[in-house]
Design a protein around this motif. Structure first.
Motif, PDB file in Angstrom:
ATOM      1  N   ALA A  12       0.827  -1.207   0.000  1.00 24.45           N
ATOM      2  CA  ALA A  12       0.000   0.000   0.000  1.00 24.45           C
ATOM      3  C   ALA A  12       0.860   1.254   0.000  1.00 24.45           C
ATOM      4  O   ALA A  12       0.601   2.190  -0.764  1.00 24.45           O
ATOM      5  CB  ALA A  12      -0.947  -0.008   1.198  1.00 24.45           C
ATOM      6  N   ASP A  16       1.655   4.376  -3.068  1.00 24.77           N
ATOM      7  CA  ASP A  16       0.967   5.610  -2.673  1.00 24.77           C
ATOM      8  C   ASP A  16       1.826   6.809  -3.073  1.00 24.77           C
ATOM      9  O   ASP A  16       2.904   7.021  -2.523  1.00 24.77           O
ATOM     10  CB  ASP A  16       0.744   5.594  -1.162  1.00 24.77           C
ATOM     11  CG  ASP A  16      -0.003   6.802  -0.639  1.00 24.77           C
ATOM     12  OD1 ASP A  16      -0.199   7.782  -1.396  1.00 24.77           O
ATOM     13  OD2 ASP A  16      -0.378   6.781   0.543  1.00 24.77           O
ATOM     14  N   LEU A  31      -6.224   7.842   3.903  1.00 28.33           N
ATOM     15  CA  LEU A  31      -7.030   7.962   2.694  1.00 28.33           C
ATOM     16  C   LEU A  31      -8.325   8.722   2.966  1.00 28.33           C
ATOM     17  O   LEU A  31      -8.841   9.408   2.092  1.00 28.33           O
ATOM     18  CB  LEU A  31      -7.348   6.567   2.138  1.00 28.33           C
ATOM     19  CG  LEU A  31      -8.086   6.514   0.817  1.00 28.33           C
ATOM     20  CD1 LEU A  31      -7.230   7.100  -0.316  1.00 28.33           C
ATOM     21  CD2 LEU A  31      -8.479   5.078   0.488  1.00 28.33           C
ATOM     22  N   ALA A  83      -4.863   0.482   0.908  1.00 28.10           N
ATOM     23  CA  ALA A  83      -4.446   1.851   1.238  1.00 28.10           C
ATOM     24  C   ALA A  83      -4.186   1.904   2.735  1.00 28.10           C
ATOM     25  O   ALA A  83      -4.580   1.018   3.485  1.00 28.10           O
ATOM     26  CB  ALA A  83      -5.525   2.848   0.850  1.00 28.10           C
ATOM     27  N   ARG A 118      -7.930   6.657  -4.011  1.00 27.20           N
ATOM     28  CA  ARG A 118      -6.814   5.700  -4.005  1.00 27.20           C
ATOM     29  C   ARG A 118      -6.169   5.625  -5.383  1.00 27.20           C
ATOM     30  O   ARG A 118      -4.943   5.665  -5.513  1.00 27.20           O
ATOM     31  CB  ARG A 118      -7.301   4.316  -3.557  1.00 27.20           C
ATOM     32  CG  ARG A 118      -6.261   3.212  -3.725  1.00 27.20           C
ATOM     33  CD  ARG A 118      -4.991   3.499  -2.937  1.00 27.20           C
ATOM     34  NE  ARG A 118      -4.051   2.394  -3.027  1.00 27.20           N
ATOM     35  CZ  ARG A 118      -2.764   2.535  -3.306  1.00 27.20           C
ATOM     36  NH1 ARG A 118      -2.255   3.728  -3.526  1.00 27.20           N
ATOM     37  NH2 ARG A 118      -1.973   1.492  -3.348  1.00 27.20           N
ATOM     38  N   ARG A 121      -4.028   8.510  -6.214  1.00 30.88           N
ATOM     39  CA  ARG A 121      -2.757   8.487  -5.491  1.00 30.88           C
ATOM     40  C   ARG A 121      -1.848   7.348  -5.939  1.00 30.88           C
ATOM     41  O   ARG A 121      -0.781   7.151  -5.381  1.00 30.88           O
ATOM     42  CB  ARG A 121      -3.019   8.350  -3.986  1.00 30.88           C
ATOM     43  CG  ARG A 121      -3.531   9.620  -3.365  1.00 30.88           C
ATOM     44  CD  ARG A 121      -4.018   9.470  -1.953  1.00 30.88           C
ATOM     45  NE  ARG A 121      -3.081   8.907  -0.994  1.00 30.88           N
ATOM     46  CZ  ARG A 121      -3.277   8.946   0.326  1.00 30.88           C
ATOM     47  NH1 ARG A 121      -4.352   9.543   0.831  1.00 30.88           N
ATOM     48  NH2 ARG A 121      -2.415   8.406   1.143  1.00 30.88           N
ATOM     49  N   TRP A 122      -2.243   6.588  -6.935  1.00 34.34           N
ATOM     50  CA  TRP A 122      -1.495   5.415  -7.383  1.00 34.34           C
ATOM     51  C   TRP A 122      -0.159   5.806  -8.007  1.00 34.34           C
ATOM     52  O   TRP A 122      -0.058   6.790  -8.730  1.00 34.34           O
ATOM     53  CB  TRP A 122      -2.305   4.636  -8.417  1.00 34.34           C
ATOM     54  CG  TRP A 122      -1.552   3.459  -8.945  1.00 34.34           C
ATOM     55  CD1 TRP A 122      -0.847   3.383 -10.106  1.00 34.34           C
ATOM     56  CD2 TRP A 122      -1.402   2.196  -8.304  1.00 34.34           C
ATOM     57  NE1 TRP A 122      -0.278   2.139 -10.221  1.00 34.34           N
ATOM     58  CE2 TRP A 122      -0.597   1.400  -9.129  1.00 34.34           C
ATOM     59  CE3 TRP A 122      -1.877   1.674  -7.095  1.00 34.34           C
ATOM     60  CZ2 TRP A 122      -0.255   0.090  -8.795  1.00 34.34           C
ATOM     61  CZ3 TRP A 122      -1.534   0.368  -6.769  1.00 34.34           C
ATOM     62  CH2 TRP A 122      -0.735  -0.405  -7.613  1.00 34.34           C
TER      63      TRP A 122
END
Length: 129
Positions: A12, A16, A31, A83, A118, A121-122
């Motif tokens: 995770a 991020d 998150l 996350a 999420r 923010r990958w």
């Protein structure tokens, strides 16, 4: 803490885009509420850091959640579905929205917003993973 959980926490944080590695500790944000979170280099959660399954694990295999699960590879443990969240937010989501199931409109709205956040923010894990 179990090795499998540490591995998932590291997956995770490595994926991020907000996470920064400094002095043996990963720093990122929840998150949900954007509270500061920390994770040791070995995957040990510090403070209130917890692992969030963005699309609840229990939703996998349910027709009403197919659009969500398709976005994270049909596997609850896919890094796109993992996350970091503070324990309070994670617990709150689990007790309310997750428990209502994919048939509940408000639960779908919450999971949709979190999944969008999420995926925004990958980042590819790169050499650390």
């Amino acid at each position: 803490m179990r090795a499998a959980l540490r591995r998932r926490l590291l997956q995770a944080v490595h994926t991020d885009a907000l996470a920064v590695f400094d002095g043996g500790v990963w720093q990122t944000r929840c998150l949900h509420c954007r509270r500061a979170l920390s994770l040791r280099e070995d995957g040990e959660a510090l403070g209130t850091t917890s692992l969030e399954h963005v699309v609840p694990s229990a939703w996998f295999g349910k027709r009403a959640a197919a659009a969500f699960t398709a976005r994270v590879g049909e596997d609850a443990e896919d890094p796109r579905n993992l996350a970091l969240a503070c324990a309070a937010c994670n617990h709150g989501k689990g007790c309310s929205h997750d428990a209502r199931g994919p048939g509940d409109e408000r639960a779908r709205e919450v999971v949709s917003a979190l999944l969008d956040a999420r995926l925004a923010r990958w980042r590819d894990a790169g050499p650390r993973d």
